[in-house]
Scaffold this active site. Structure first.
Site, PDB file in Angstrom:
ATOM      1  N   ASP A  60     -18.534   8.322  42.597  1.00  0.00           N
ATOM      2  CA  ASP A  60     -17.420   7.844  42.223  1.00  0.00           C
ATOM      3  C   ASP A  60     -17.179   6.557  42.780  1.00  0.00           C
ATOM      4  O   ASP A  60     -17.106   6.336  44.114  1.00  0.00           O
ATOM      5  CB  ASP A  60     -16.186   8.757  42.371  1.00  0.00           C
ATOM      6  CG  ASP A  60     -15.074   8.188  41.287  1.00  0.00           C
ATOM      7  OD1 ASP A  60     -14.675   8.957  40.240  1.00  0.00           O
ATOM      8  OD2 ASP A  60     -14.548   7.184  41.680  1.00  0.00           O
ATOM      9  N   ILE A  61     -16.837   5.379  42.045  1.00  0.00           N
ATOM     10  CA  ILE A  61     -16.871   4.132  42.685  1.00  0.00           C
ATOM     11  C   ILE A  61     -15.420   4.266  43.674  1.00  0.00           C
ATOM     12  O   ILE A  61     -15.227   3.349  44.545  1.00  0.00           O
ATOM     13  CB  ILE A  61     -16.562   2.954  41.764  1.00  0.00           C
ATOM     14  CG1 ILE A  61     -17.048   1.754  42.445  1.00  0.00           C
ATOM     15  CG2 ILE A  61     -15.309   3.028  41.083  1.00  0.00           C
ATOM     16  CD1 ILE A  61     -17.258   0.677  41.052  1.00  0.00           C
TER      17      ILE A  61
ATOM     18  N   ASN B 283     -10.728  16.080  33.701  1.00  0.00           N
ATOM     19  CA  ASN B 283      -9.417  15.537  33.178  1.00  0.00           C
ATOM     20  C   ASN B 283      -9.685  15.186  31.598  1.00  0.00           C
ATOM     21  O   ASN B 283     -10.723  14.552  31.280  1.00  0.00           O
ATOM     22  CB  ASN B 283      -9.067  14.233  33.830  1.00  0.00           C
ATOM     23  CG  ASN B 283      -8.794  14.453  35.461  1.00  0.00           C
ATOM     24  OD1 ASN B 283      -8.013  15.301  35.673  1.00  0.00           O
ATOM     25  ND2 ASN B 283      -9.120  13.482  36.264  1.00  0.00           N
TER      26      ASN B 283
ATOM     27  N   GLY C 215      -4.760  12.292  32.877  1.00  0.00           N
ATOM     28  CA  GLY C 215      -5.571  11.676  33.973  1.00  0.00           C
ATOM     29  C   GLY C 215      -6.904  10.901  33.429  1.00  0.00           C
ATOM     30  O   GLY C 215      -7.473  10.277  34.282  1.00  0.00           O
ATOM     31  N   GLN C 216      -7.394  11.284  32.238  1.00  0.00           N
ATOM     32  CA  GLN C 216      -8.656  11.022  31.936  1.00  0.00           C
ATOM     33  C   GLN C 216      -8.640   9.288  31.746  1.00  0.00           C
ATOM     34  O   GLN C 216      -7.781   8.994  30.800  1.00  0.00           O
ATOM     35  CB  GLN C 216      -9.127  11.693  30.659  1.00  0.00           C
ATOM     36  CG  GLN C 216     -10.649  11.227  30.270  1.00  0.00           C
ATOM     37  CD  GLN C 216     -11.074  12.123  28.899  1.00  0.00           C
ATOM     38  OE1 GLN C 216     -10.426  12.821  28.316  1.00  0.00           O
ATOM     39  NE2 GLN C 216     -12.389  11.944  28.874  1.00  0.00           N
TER      40      GLN C 216
ATOM     41  N   HIS D  34     -17.014  13.649  31.916  1.00  0.00           N
ATOM     42  CA  HIS D  34     -17.406  13.691  33.511  1.00  0.00           C
ATOM     43  C   HIS D  34     -16.845  14.761  34.466  1.00  0.00           C
ATOM     44  O   HIS D  34     -15.372  14.921  33.971  1.00  0.00           O
ATOM     45  CB  HIS D  34     -17.138  12.345  34.075  1.00  0.00           C
ATOM     46  CG  HIS D  34     -15.703  11.814  33.813  1.00  0.00           C
ATOM     47  ND1 HIS D  34     -15.499  11.107  32.763  1.00  0.00           N
ATOM     48  CD2 HIS D  34     -14.848  11.745  34.672  1.00  0.00           C
ATOM     49  CE1 HIS D  34     -14.141  10.827  32.721  1.00  0.00           C
ATOM     50  NE2 HIS D  34     -13.585  11.153  34.189  1.00  0.00           N
ATOM     51  N   LEU D  35     -17.649  15.660  34.997  1.00  0.00           N
ATOM     52  CA  LEU D  35     -17.146  16.443  35.878  1.00  0.00           C
ATOM     53  C   LEU D  35     -16.873  16.054  37.246  1.00  0.00           C
ATOM     54  O   LEU D  35     -18.078  15.522  37.599  1.00  0.00           O
ATOM     55  CB  LEU D  35     -18.086  17.655  35.726  1.00  0.00           C
ATOM     56  CG  LEU D  35     -17.744  18.806  36.499  1.00  0.00           C
ATOM     57  CD1 LEU D  35     -16.461  19.489  36.358  1.00  0.00           C
ATOM     58  CD2 LEU D  35     -19.034  19.902  36.368  1.00  0.00           C
TER      59      LEU D  35
HETATM   60  P1  5GP Z   1     -11.060  10.245  35.068  1.00  0.00           P
HETATM   61  O1  5GP Z   1      -9.700   9.299  35.641  1.00  0.00           O
HETATM   62  O2  5GP Z   1     -11.258   9.700  33.552  1.00  0.00           O
HETATM   63  O3  5GP Z   1     -10.965  11.507  35.240  1.00  0.00           O
HETATM   64  O4  5GP Z   1     -12.200   9.510  35.975  1.00  0.00           O
HETATM   65  C1  5GP Z   1     -12.872   8.312  35.834  1.00  0.00           C
HETATM   66  C2  5GP Z   1     -13.464   8.024  37.357  1.00  0.00           C
HETATM   67  O5  5GP Z   1     -14.705   7.277  37.008  1.00  0.00           O
HETATM   68  C3  5GP Z   1     -12.549   7.631  38.330  1.00  0.00           C
HETATM   69  O6  5GP Z   1     -12.460   8.746  39.409  1.00  0.00           O
HETATM   70  C4  5GP Z   1     -12.908   6.127  38.698  1.00  0.00           C
HETATM   71  O7  5GP Z   1     -13.039   5.974  40.016  1.00  0.00           O
HETATM   72  C5  5GP Z   1     -14.314   6.439  38.330  1.00  0.00           C
HETATM   73  N1  5GP Z   1     -15.091   5.092  37.863  1.00  0.00           N
HETATM   74  C6  5GP Z   1     -14.642   4.126  36.913  1.00  0.00           C
HETATM   75  N2  5GP Z   1     -15.261   3.080  36.887  1.00  0.00           N
HETATM   76  C7  5GP Z   1     -16.510   3.366  37.524  1.00  0.00           C
HETATM   77  C8  5GP Z   1     -17.703   2.779  37.776  1.00  0.00           C
HETATM   78  O8  5GP Z   1     -17.754   1.517  37.459  1.00  0.00           O
HETATM   79  N3  5GP Z   1     -18.455   3.129  38.687  1.00  0.00           N
HETATM   80  C9  5GP Z   1     -18.359   4.454  38.838  1.00  0.00           C
HETATM   81  N4  5GP Z   1     -19.373   4.846  39.913  1.00  0.00           N
HETATM   82  N5  5GP Z   1     -17.140   5.092  38.861  1.00  0.00           N
HETATM   83  C10 5GP Z   1     -16.277   4.562  38.232  1.00  0.00           C
END
Ligand code: 5GP
Ligand code: ZN
Length: 114
Positions: A32-33, A87, A93-94, A100-101
């Site tokens: 995760d970034i 999420n 929070g998605q 994605h897990l």
């Molecule tokens: P969500 O909030 O949808 O459950 O999780 C999305 C996740 O994707 C977040 O934890 C966010 O930090 C990660 N993310 C968003 N953009 C990028 C990206 O460009 N690269 C990576 N490696 N992770 C990302």
């Protein structure tokens, strides 16, 4: 079955760089970034499904493979205990609508989550 406007489809395709840690037939795992724990990896299906329920309905084998990949990543990084999060929906929070897990480990993880 990929979507050119989808961030994670583009990571799977190698069009956007990511720190990939594991690849299987149906999944890709990358860091995760914006890591929320010492280990924070996202495991995604190579094919585009908006959320976990859509993936489970459309490709149950890939759905199972998300979990086995997550376990392999945690084991490879030396963690017995880890948290898996899916999420689902903006209210939960998605923010990226490609399943994605989240695999989180390496710090105390309290319950309930925020
Ligand atoms: P969500 O909030 O949808 O459950 O999780 C999305 C996740 O994707 C977040 O934890 C966010 O930090 C990660 N993310 C968003 N953009 C990028 C990206 O460009 N690269 C990576 N490696 N992770 C990302
Ligand atoms: Zn996608």
């Amino acid at each position: 079955m990929n979507d050119n406007d989808c961030l994670f489809c583009r990571i799977v395709a190698g069009e956007i760089p990511a720190e990939t840690v594991h690849v299987t037939e149906r999944t890709v795992a990358f860091r995760d970034i914006n890591a929320q724990a010492p280990l924070h990896v996202l495991v995604v299906p190579k094919d585009h499904y908006a959320d976990a329920a859509a993936l489970a309905a459309g490709d149950p084998a890939a759905s199972a493979e998300l979990v086995t990949t997550a376990a392999a990543v945690a084991a490879a990084e030396g963690y017995d205990d880890y948290r898996l999060v899916l999420n689902t929906g903006a209210g939960a929070g998605q923010t990226v609508f490609h399943t994605h897990l989240h695999v989180l480990a390496g710090r105390p993880l309290t319950w309930p989550p925020g």
